[in-house]
Every structure is written in C-alpha cells, then in structure tokens.
Design a protein around this motif. Structure first.
Motif, PDB file in Angstrom:
ATOM      1  N   GLN A  50       0.855  -1.186   0.000  1.00  0.00           N
ATOM      2  CA  GLN A  50       0.000   0.000   0.000  1.00  0.00           C
ATOM      3  C   GLN A  50       0.893   1.238   0.000  1.00  0.00           C
ATOM      4  O   GLN A  50       1.659   1.458   0.935  1.00  0.00           O
ATOM      5  CB  GLN A  50      -0.911   0.005   1.230  1.00  0.00           C
ATOM      6  CG  GLN A  50      -1.949  -1.113   1.202  1.00  0.00           C
ATOM      7  CD  GLN A  50      -2.838  -1.085   2.426  1.00  0.00           C
ATOM      8  OE1 GLN A  50      -2.416  -1.420   3.515  1.00  0.00           O
ATOM      9  NE2 GLN A  50      -4.093  -0.671   2.237  1.00  0.00           N
ATOM     10  N   GLY A  52       0.801   5.467  -0.787  1.00  0.00           N
ATOM     11  CA  GLY A  52      -0.082   6.609  -0.955  1.00  0.00           C
ATOM     12  C   GLY A  52       0.287   7.487  -2.141  1.00  0.00           C
ATOM     13  O   GLY A  52       1.376   7.376  -2.731  1.00  0.00           O
ATOM     14  N   ASP A  54       1.386  10.589  -2.575  1.00  0.00           N
ATOM     15  CA  ASP A  54       2.000  11.716  -1.891  1.00  0.00           C
ATOM     16  C   ASP A  54       3.507  11.704  -2.160  1.00  0.00           C
ATOM     17  O   ASP A  54       4.003  10.883  -2.934  1.00  0.00           O
ATOM     18  CB  ASP A  54       1.696  11.672  -0.379  1.00  0.00           C
ATOM     19  CG  ASP A  54       2.006  10.314   0.245  1.00  0.00           C
ATOM     20  OD1 ASP A  54       2.875   9.587  -0.291  1.00  0.00           O
ATOM     21  OD2 ASP A  54       1.388   9.966   1.272  1.00  0.00           O
ATOM     22  N   SER A  77      -4.220   3.330   0.846  1.00  0.00           N
ATOM     23  CA  SER A  77      -3.443   3.342   2.080  1.00  0.00           C
ATOM     24  C   SER A  77      -3.569   4.620   2.871  1.00  0.00           C
ATOM     25  O   SER A  77      -3.159   4.674   4.029  1.00  0.00           O
ATOM     26  CB  SER A  77      -1.954   3.139   1.759  1.00  0.00           C
ATOM     27  OG  SER A  77      -1.440   4.276   1.098  1.00  0.00           O
ATOM     28  N   GLY A  78      -4.134   5.695   2.262  1.00  0.00           N
ATOM     29  CA  GLY A  78      -4.002   6.994   2.899  1.00  0.00           C
ATOM     30  C   GLY A  78      -2.575   7.465   2.745  1.00  0.00           C
ATOM     31  O   GLY A  78      -1.890   7.109   1.782  1.00  0.00           O
ATOM     32  N   THR A  80       1.365   7.614   2.814  1.00  0.00           N
ATOM     33  CA  THR A  80       2.404   6.578   2.787  1.00  0.00           C
ATOM     34  C   THR A  80       3.064   6.473   4.153  1.00  0.00           C
ATOM     35  O   THR A  80       3.342   7.482   4.803  1.00  0.00           O
ATOM     36  CB  THR A  80       3.453   6.916   1.723  1.00  0.00           C
ATOM     37  OG1 THR A  80       2.797   7.023   0.452  1.00  0.00           O
ATOM     38  CG2 THR A  80       4.523   5.844   1.652  1.00  0.00           C
TER      39      THR A  80
END
Length: 299
Positions: A50, A52, A54, A77-78, A80
């Motif tokens: 996962q 992110g 970002d 994942s929202g 990282t």
C-alpha cells in the motif's frame, strides 16, 4: 522466462536521524528492501504493498522502478507510511513507525515461483490475517514460502500472541530467517539459538539467524553451520537483514534450489557466504541500498 517472486507487506520511507543531527529520507520497509535486493540480483520481482499518492509514495515508486521491481497496489493506504530511524554513534538504528496495513487485494501466489512475507505486514492487524491466509494457501499448493518476522515490539501484538503467529507462519514456510534481536524477543527466557532450533523444527527446509557483526547461523535438518561476517566500515545497519534474506532467496531461485526440502553443510555455507557478503555491502553505505548482481560478482 526467469524465476518470479511475489513479496507482500509494507513499503514506507525511512526518515534517518544521524548523531550529528542531519536527516535523510530513503525508501524502505522490510518487504520492499527484500524485493529490491532480489530484483537487483536478477529475479523478476513483484511487490504487493500500500503506497499513498503523496511525496513519500513518489519516492517509493521511483526507487522500485530504478531497481526493476513491479509494484502492485494492495488497496488504498491513505498517507504513505514512514519509519523514523535514529542512528547511534555505532551505526545501529532504533525505529518509530507511522503506518497502517489493511490490504484489500493480494495476488495469487500460484503465478509465482516463491512467495515471501514478513515484518510488519505479517503481524500488524488488520492485514496480518490476509497475509496468513495467503501463506497457508501457497503452502497447501506446494509453493515455496519465505518468512522473516523482523519483530517490532512498538507495533506488534503482545509477545505470546506474536510468538504464536511467528511459529504458525514458520510452519508453512520453506525458508525462514530471523535476527538474534528477533529471537531474544521470542525466546521466553531461552537463548536466541534455542529459538532458531524451534523454528527449524517447525518444518522449514532452511532456517537462519543473523547476529549483527557476529557470524550468521544456517540450519537444515541436522546440519548447522556458522558463516563469519566480513569486517567493513559501517555507515548504518538499515536494510542489512533484508539484504541478507533477499540474497538468500535470490540464490535459491537462481540455483534452482527453491523446491529443495533440505541442504547439506557445504550448501548452507555457500548460501550463507553470498548473503553475508551482500549484507556487508549494504551496511557500508547509507540507507537500505542493496548491491546489484555485478557488485556481488566483484566481491
């Protein structure tokens, strides 16, 4: 087509704080480091993780791309994940983590020659159950599984629960590696060497324990060998154990030994010597930066 490996678990960024106050950011996470090691040594490697959308996620994707690792999205994942590593004067690292692990989809291990799991992804809920199910399925189908617990007490369940999970995963794995620090946590008053013998008795074809700058121990059935570690100037120890494990798994695949059920002392020593040489290269440079195959040949 060459051998294919599937690795499942966390990908994060190591934020390294050095004794002099400087800070550096390097992609990391044990499964990611093992994946990079294997890809750099010629294995067709896929990492299910996962990551992110970002800045840290961009660092990870670029690092995997440079090393030839295929990244499969295991679900949103929202942000990282990250691990802040504080380095002491001797180069040893202590960690603080900021991440979650909740994969929604994982590949079919039947499409690969080997599945490797470990570290946070193997025991951090809620994703740990999905990883355990994947390992059991691969084992039931006769596929090779690698496992490295890489214990982190600040994130794991209570030690008795963690110990049982490690034993359960080891019983479904063909290749198991742990550090003496992992073993000390799991020993319940015994010695690290006793933990290695217990894990070896669970059924793996090969069980190994790294011991920092001391010799590594490899065990298969009644055969056990110690392999000395080369002496090098240590930049830091980040990724040393992951390089060791990734090199072991790559050697097994490249030699066509991944389906073996046992190894003799000479074979254990050969595997261990390549693994310690690769790990020594990693600790000689900052961050988890495993060697490429050409570097190992030069060594």
């Amino acid at each position: 087509m060459g051998p294919r490996a599937l690795l499942v678990g966390e990908a994060l960024v190591d934020v390294t704080r050095m004794p002099d106050g400087t800070v550096a950011e390097h992609p990391g996470g044990s499964p990611l480091n093992v994946a990079v090691t294997m890809a750099r040594q010629g294995i067709d490697t896929t990492l299910a993780a996962q990551v992110g959308d970002d800045r840290f996620g961009d660092l990870i994707r670029a690092h995997l791309d440079r090393s030839g690792v295929t990244l499969l999205d295991a679900g949103p994942s929202g942000p990282t994940g990250s691990a802040t590593a504080t380095i002491d004067a001797g180069g040893a690292a202590t960690y603080e983590f900021d991440l979650r692990w909740a994969p929604e989809r994982l590949p079919d291990p039947a499409d690969f020659d080997l599945l490797h799991v470990g570290s946070i992804g193997a025991w951090l809920e809620p994703g740990a159950n999905a990883v355990a199910d994947l390992v059991r399925r691969a084992h039931d189908e006769g596929q090779a599984v690698g496992f490295d617990p890489n214990v982190r007490l600040t994130l794991g369940p209570p030690v008795p629960v963690l110990r049982q999970r490690v034993l359960d995963l080891a019983s479904s794995s063909r290749f198991v590696k742990l550090s003496d620090e992992d073993a000390s946590v799991l020993a319940e008053g015994g010695s690290p060497e006793s933990v290695l013998r217990i894990l070896a008795a669970e059924g793996p074809a090969l069980a190994a324990m790294t011991r920092g700058g001391a010799s590594a121990v490899l065990r298969s059935g009644d055969h056990e060998v110690e392999v000395p570690v080369p002496q090098v100037a240590v930049a830091d120890t980040i990724g040393a154990g992951d390089t060791w494990m990734g090199t072991l798994l790559a050697e097994l695949l490249l030699r066509g030994w991944v389906d073996r059920t046992g190894f003799g002392a000479d074979e254990l020593r050969e595997l261990g010597e390549v693994a310690v040489r690769a790990s020594a290269i990693t600790v000689s440079r900052p961050g988890a930066d495993p060697p490429w195959r050409d570097e190992l040949r030069q060594g």
